[in-house]
Design a protein around this motif. Sequence first.
Motif, PDB file in Angstrom:
ATOM      1  N   VAL A 151      44.765  40.532  59.268  1.00  0.00           N
ATOM      2  CA  VAL A 151      43.266  40.057  58.541  1.00  0.00           C
ATOM      3  C   VAL A 151      42.425  41.410  59.439  1.00  0.00           C
ATOM      4  N   GLN A 152      41.850  41.912  60.000  1.00  0.00           N
ATOM      5  CA  GLN A 152      41.798  42.065  61.991  1.00  0.00           C
ATOM      6  C   GLN A 152      42.382  44.022  61.538  1.00  0.00           C
ATOM      7  N   HIS A 153      43.298  43.831  61.519  1.00  0.00           N
ATOM      8  CA  HIS A 153      44.256  45.082  61.090  1.00  0.00           C
ATOM      9  C   HIS A 153      43.422  44.890  59.949  1.00  0.00           C
ATOM     10  N   TRP A 154      43.544  44.703  59.068  1.00  0.00           N
ATOM     11  CA  TRP A 154      43.487  45.460  57.331  1.00  0.00           C
ATOM     12  C   TRP A 154      41.991  45.731  57.337  1.00  0.00           C
ATOM     13  N   PHE A 155      40.938  44.727  58.027  1.00  0.00           N
ATOM     14  CA  PHE A 155      39.649  45.190  57.497  1.00  0.00           C
ATOM     15  C   PHE A 155      39.546  46.098  58.062  1.00  0.00           C
ATOM     16  N   SER A 156      39.839  46.633  59.252  1.00  0.00           N
ATOM     17  CA  SER A 156      39.938  47.960  60.280  1.00  0.00           C
ATOM     18  C   SER A 156      41.019  49.126  59.935  1.00  0.00           C
ATOM     19  N   ALA A 157      41.067  49.223  58.606  1.00  0.00           N
ATOM     20  CA  ALA A 157      41.557  50.038  57.827  1.00  0.00           C
ATOM     21  C   ALA A 157      41.249  50.588  56.816  1.00  0.00           C
ATOM     22  N   VAL A 158      41.402  51.939  55.490  1.00  0.00           N
ATOM     23  CA  VAL A 158      40.494  52.412  54.347  1.00  0.00           C
ATOM     24  C   VAL A 158      41.747  51.247  53.783  1.00  0.00           C
ATOM     25  N   MET A 159      42.123  50.563  53.536  1.00  0.00           N
ATOM     26  CA  MET A 159      43.211  49.531  52.177  1.00  0.00           C
ATOM     27  C   MET A 159      41.905  48.848  51.641  1.00  0.00           C
ATOM     28  N   THR A 160      42.806  48.962  50.814  1.00  0.00           N
ATOM     29  CA  THR A 160      42.826  47.681  49.270  1.00  0.00           C
ATOM     30  C   THR A 160      42.924  46.193  49.744  1.00  0.00           C
ATOM     31  N   ASP A 161      43.606  45.918  50.407  1.00  0.00           N
ATOM     32  CA  ASP A 161      44.172  44.977  50.624  1.00  0.00           C
ATOM     33  C   ASP A 161      42.761  43.810  50.882  1.00  0.00           C
ATOM     34  N   GLU A 162      41.959  43.916  50.948  1.00  0.00           N
ATOM     35  CA  GLU A 162      40.948  43.216  51.638  1.00  0.00           C
ATOM     36  C   GLU A 162      39.566  43.158  50.365  1.00  0.00           C
ATOM     37  N   MET A 163      39.564  44.141  50.161  1.00  0.00           N
ATOM     38  CA  MET A 163      39.270  43.738  48.690  1.00  0.00           C
ATOM     39  C   MET A 163      39.963  42.714  47.126  1.00  0.00           C
ATOM     40  N   VAL A 164      41.108  43.439  47.620  1.00  0.00           N
ATOM     41  CA  VAL A 164      42.374  42.228  46.250  1.00  0.00           C
ATOM     42  C   VAL A 164      42.062  40.631  47.153  1.00  0.00           C
ATOM     43  N   ALA A 165      41.978  41.024  47.960  1.00  0.00           N
ATOM     44  CA  ALA A 165      41.619  39.372  48.916  1.00  0.00           C
ATOM     45  C   ALA A 165      39.924  38.552  48.548  1.00  0.00           C
ATOM     46  N   PHE A 166      39.452  39.478  48.401  1.00  0.00           N
ATOM     47  CA  PHE A 166      38.153  39.236  47.893  1.00  0.00           C
ATOM     48  C   PHE A 166      38.106  39.123  46.738  1.00  0.00           C
ATOM     49  N   LEU A 167      38.472  39.948  45.742  1.00  0.00           N
ATOM     50  CA  LEU A 167      37.945  39.826  43.907  1.00  0.00           C
ATOM     51  C   LEU A 167      39.141  38.639  43.656  1.00  0.00           C
TER      52      LEU A 167
END
Length: 167
Positions: A151-167
Motif C-alpha cells: 500500500v505504501q509503495h502504491w500511494f508513493s507513486a502516481v498510479m490509480t490503484d489507491e483511487m480505485v481502492a478508495f472508490l
Amino acid sequence: MQRLRDTAAGADAALVIVLSVIFLLLCLFVQHSTGAWNAAFTAYPDEPSHFISSVMIRDYFASGMTSSPMSFARNYYSHYPFFAVGYWPPFYYLVTALTFLVLGVGRAQALLVSALAAAGAATMLVILLRKRCGLVIACCAGFLFLSLPEVQHWFSAVMTDEMVAFL
C-alpha cells in the motif's frame, strides 16, 4: 432522545474527520520520508503516462476548452506521445488535473491525490468495521492498511490503484 442521537452522530462525524486527517498526515509522512516527492517516475511503467494524462487534461481546462477534447488530445499527443487516458476511467485524471489547476503541476501534487485516496480507503475501512468490530479494532485496521509495504509503495507513486481502492 433525538438530541442524544444527533450528538452521537456529530461525535461520530468528528471522529471520522479527525481519523481521516491523521491517515492523510501519515501518508504524507511516508511519502516525505521515502523521498517519493522527488523520485523519478519508475514505480511502474504506467506511472509517467498517468502523470502526463493528468497534465494534458489540466492543460485542456487551462486552455479554456475552446477546441474539442479529441482534437486537443491529438495535438497534445503529437508533442507529448506518452499518455493514454483510456487505461482507466478518467475520474483519476480529472481529480489530478483539478489538483494541478489549484496547486500547480508537479509530482508532489500528484502524490497528494494518491495520499488522499489511500487515507480515504483507510477511513472507509474504519467506517465499515467500526459497527462490527468496535472502534479500536477498526482504527487498528485503518493503520494496518496504511502500514502495508504494498500500500505504501502504491500511494508513493502516481498510479490509480489507491483511487480505485478508495472508490
